[in-house]
Scaffold this motif. Sequence first.
Motif, PDB file in Angstrom:
ATOM      1  N   GLU A   3       0.819  -1.209   0.000  1.00 37.49           N
ATOM      2  CA  GLU A   3       0.000   0.000   0.000  1.00 37.49           C
ATOM      3  C   GLU A   3       0.864   1.274   0.000  1.00 37.49           C
ATOM      4  N   ALA A  87      -9.541   8.848  -3.964  1.00 32.68           N
ATOM      5  CA  ALA A  87      -9.822   7.590  -3.258  1.00 32.68           C
ATOM      6  C   ALA A  87      -9.855   6.495  -4.310  1.00 32.68           C
ATOM      7  N   ASP A 120      -6.993   8.002  -0.375  1.00 31.42           N
ATOM      8  CA  ASP A 120      -7.039   6.728   0.321  1.00 31.42           C
ATOM      9  C   ASP A 120      -6.900   5.642  -0.736  1.00 31.42           C
ATOM     10  N   THR A 122      -7.539   1.548  -1.145  1.00 37.38           N
ATOM     11  CA  THR A 122      -8.151   0.397  -0.486  1.00 37.38           C
ATOM     12  C   THR A 122      -8.281  -0.730  -1.492  1.00 37.38           C
ATOM     13  N   GLN A 123      -8.425  -1.936  -0.944  1.00 36.01           N
ATOM     14  CA  GLN A 123      -8.589  -3.105  -1.801  1.00 36.01           C
ATOM     15  C   GLN A 123     -10.071  -3.382  -1.979  1.00 36.01           C
TER      16      GLN A 123
ATOM     17  N   ASP B  45     -11.573   9.093   3.241  1.00 33.67           N
ATOM     18  CA  ASP B  45     -11.460   7.678   3.577  1.00 33.67           C
ATOM     19  C   ASP B  45     -12.598   6.900   2.947  1.00 33.67           C
ATOM     20  N   THR B  46     -12.253   5.693   2.490  1.00 36.34           N
ATOM     21  CA  THR B  46     -13.208   4.808   1.835  1.00 36.34           C
ATOM     22  C   THR B  46     -13.470   3.578   2.700  1.00 36.34           C
ATOM     23  N   VAL B  48     -15.073  -0.211   2.094  1.00 37.92           N
ATOM     24  CA  VAL B  48     -15.518  -1.152   1.066  1.00 37.92           C
ATOM     25  C   VAL B  48     -16.179  -2.354   1.747  1.00 37.92           C
ATOM     26  N   VAL B  51     -14.415  -5.633   3.078  1.00 37.95           N
ATOM     27  CA  VAL B  51     -13.044  -5.298   3.482  1.00 37.95           C
ATOM     28  C   VAL B  51     -13.074  -4.547   4.815  1.00 37.95           C
ATOM     29  N   HIS B  52     -13.796  -3.415   4.823  1.00 31.54           N
ATOM     30  CA  HIS B  52     -13.863  -2.589   6.039  1.00 31.54           C
ATOM     31  C   HIS B  52     -15.072  -2.910   6.896  1.00 31.54           C
ATOM     32  N   SER B 127     -19.648   0.540  -1.740  1.00 35.38           N
ATOM     33  CA  SER B 127     -18.528   1.214  -1.079  1.00 35.38           C
ATOM     34  C   SER B 127     -18.909   2.657  -0.816  1.00 35.38           C
ATOM     35  N   HIS B 314      -3.356  -2.659   3.329  1.00 38.05           N
ATOM     36  CA  HIS B 314      -3.981  -3.163   2.105  1.00 38.05           C
ATOM     37  C   HIS B 314      -2.921  -3.719   1.176  1.00 38.05           C
TER      38      HIS B 314
END
Lengths: 316, 316
Positions: A3, A87, A120, A122-123, B45-46, B48, B51-52, B127, B314
């Motif tokens: 990351e 993002a 950001d 993210t996956q 910030d994301t 998903v 994932v999150h 997301s 990530h």
Amino acid sequence: MAEFALIDLIRKRCAILRADVALGIGDDAALLAVPSGQLLAVSTDTLVAGVHFLHGADARDVGWKSLAVNLSDMAATGAEPAWATLALTLPGADARWVEPFADGFADLARLHRVALVGGDTTQGPLSITVTIHGFVAEGAALTRSGARAGDGVYVTGTLGDAAAGLRMVLSKQAGNAHLLERLHRPTPRVAQGLVLRGRATACIDVSDGLVADLGHICTASRVGAAIDADALPASPALLAAFDIPDRRELQLAGGDDYELCFTAPDEVAPGLLRELHDSGCAATRIGRVVAGSGVRVRDASGNPVAIAHRGWEHFA
Amino acid sequence: MAEFALIDLIRKRCAILRADVALGIGDDAALLAVPSGQLLAVSTDTLVAGVHFLHGADARDVGWKSLAVNLSDMAATGAEPAWATLALTLPGADARWVEPFADGFADLARLHRVALVGGDTTQGPLSITVTIHGFVAEGAALTRSGARAGDGVYVTGTLGDAAAGLRMVLSKQAGNAHLLERLHRPTPRVAQGLVLRGRATACIDVSDGLVADLGHICTASRVGAAIDADALPASPALLAAFDIPDRRELQLAGGDDYELCFTAPDEVAPGLLRELHDSGCAATRIGRVVAGSGVRVRDASGNPVAIAHRGWEHFA
């Protein structure tokens, strides 16, 4: 690629120095100085793979377009763009995709001196959300709500090219280079928005289709609009590739043009049109604002023009 | 539900009046007034799905958390939050999901008087990307880069609760209510960030895990840190549910706590700690900043503490 290597790659490729960035990428928040006397203009747009661009689309084009659609909102507001956050949600950290993506983003960012100040990574399923920030003097911002009956309706550039390009891609026709360029690398009309600010009565960027987007101006301004389908500006490539019925459909309902549709009273129009022409993108009068509501479309002979659908809507 | 009905639903549930919003949701860009003399703080910030947060997570919790993780970045900067944009990508426009989501977002937005000023709704895999905006006086912002050897290292609240809650959810254990609440509805330490601004030498929010996040302070400040594992503040629920080895792992490497980790010289510490306590969330000294690099962890007897992984990343 991990990351933090990914973030570093993007940061290096998108490095643009601006004196108003007190703290950029790499802390919990960016710290930014808005010039005094200016309002902050903020807009957010997301591109999702398989919805806004095809799976397998050229990453450099996706990078360009993810910023372009946001810059187009600054243009429609008459704001001077300054900073963006990115993002980025990716299935995997593949440098072969991220490098050209960042290059495409940076190509356009450099043209407009937009600094990438945060974001950001993210996956997850591929999608890109950009938040763009710009400035506009209080009272000069363009909105959707100021159109008045009697104003002319205008549009910059040409309409229908991007939708024509998309139709070619989806039908696997040999694509015309101009139409594909308009689809994949739209030009946000930032300079034209700056010409219009404080002078156009209403403005919107054509992202969902002319009838749909002009409809938003009509709703917000509590007016109607009468459009002459034969006055819609068309590129030579569009004229060569599509007959009148298809062309009208593409021009009236096709999205992704990112031209500006605006209204202006007749007394300011000649000066505006001259300055827009001098800015590198001429505008065309396509109709007028009328009392009432909704967008009516006729041809030059006055016959109503029917369109099969009115524009792009999610979840429709 | 169509896209515009969806936007309207979110707008109505998240309506918060602020005098500094010149133009909110519904135009091409929001227009906002940053107070003179203040810098704009921006963070994105994301979250998903999968994932999150888990697929099937309570929508109201997801709405809360999507704003909380962003407010936490304002807290870590010592900024006063003001405005947010919301980019929401949904598989379908299901009011039974969107209504509680918007309510959860609004629950927290109201607590901090954050106005939702714009966003985008698109169709695609679930997301949420929030961009948060706040203010901080020039020179008072907290960053990661000011820690000096000799400073104490502190953390607000307790550590490890959210990771403990996640472990319970994933192992389908009966969850402890406190630990689950900490996972699903984290409390951003905004008031504590305001106490710290201009006084702490460095600050970060603990989102990826204490060792990882304190490591970011060390890297940015070019220092090391020595942590006492036995000094880490733990909730009664964590103490009751996990033995020492597991607890240390959760406290040192578990993410999602959204507590503030900060450094401060000894001469300002007593006053800061008193004010933090009075603000409703006490802080605990957990170690000190040392010359060198990296984060070393020992127990109260001075024995090194090994941890299996250093925190969330990530694409790792």
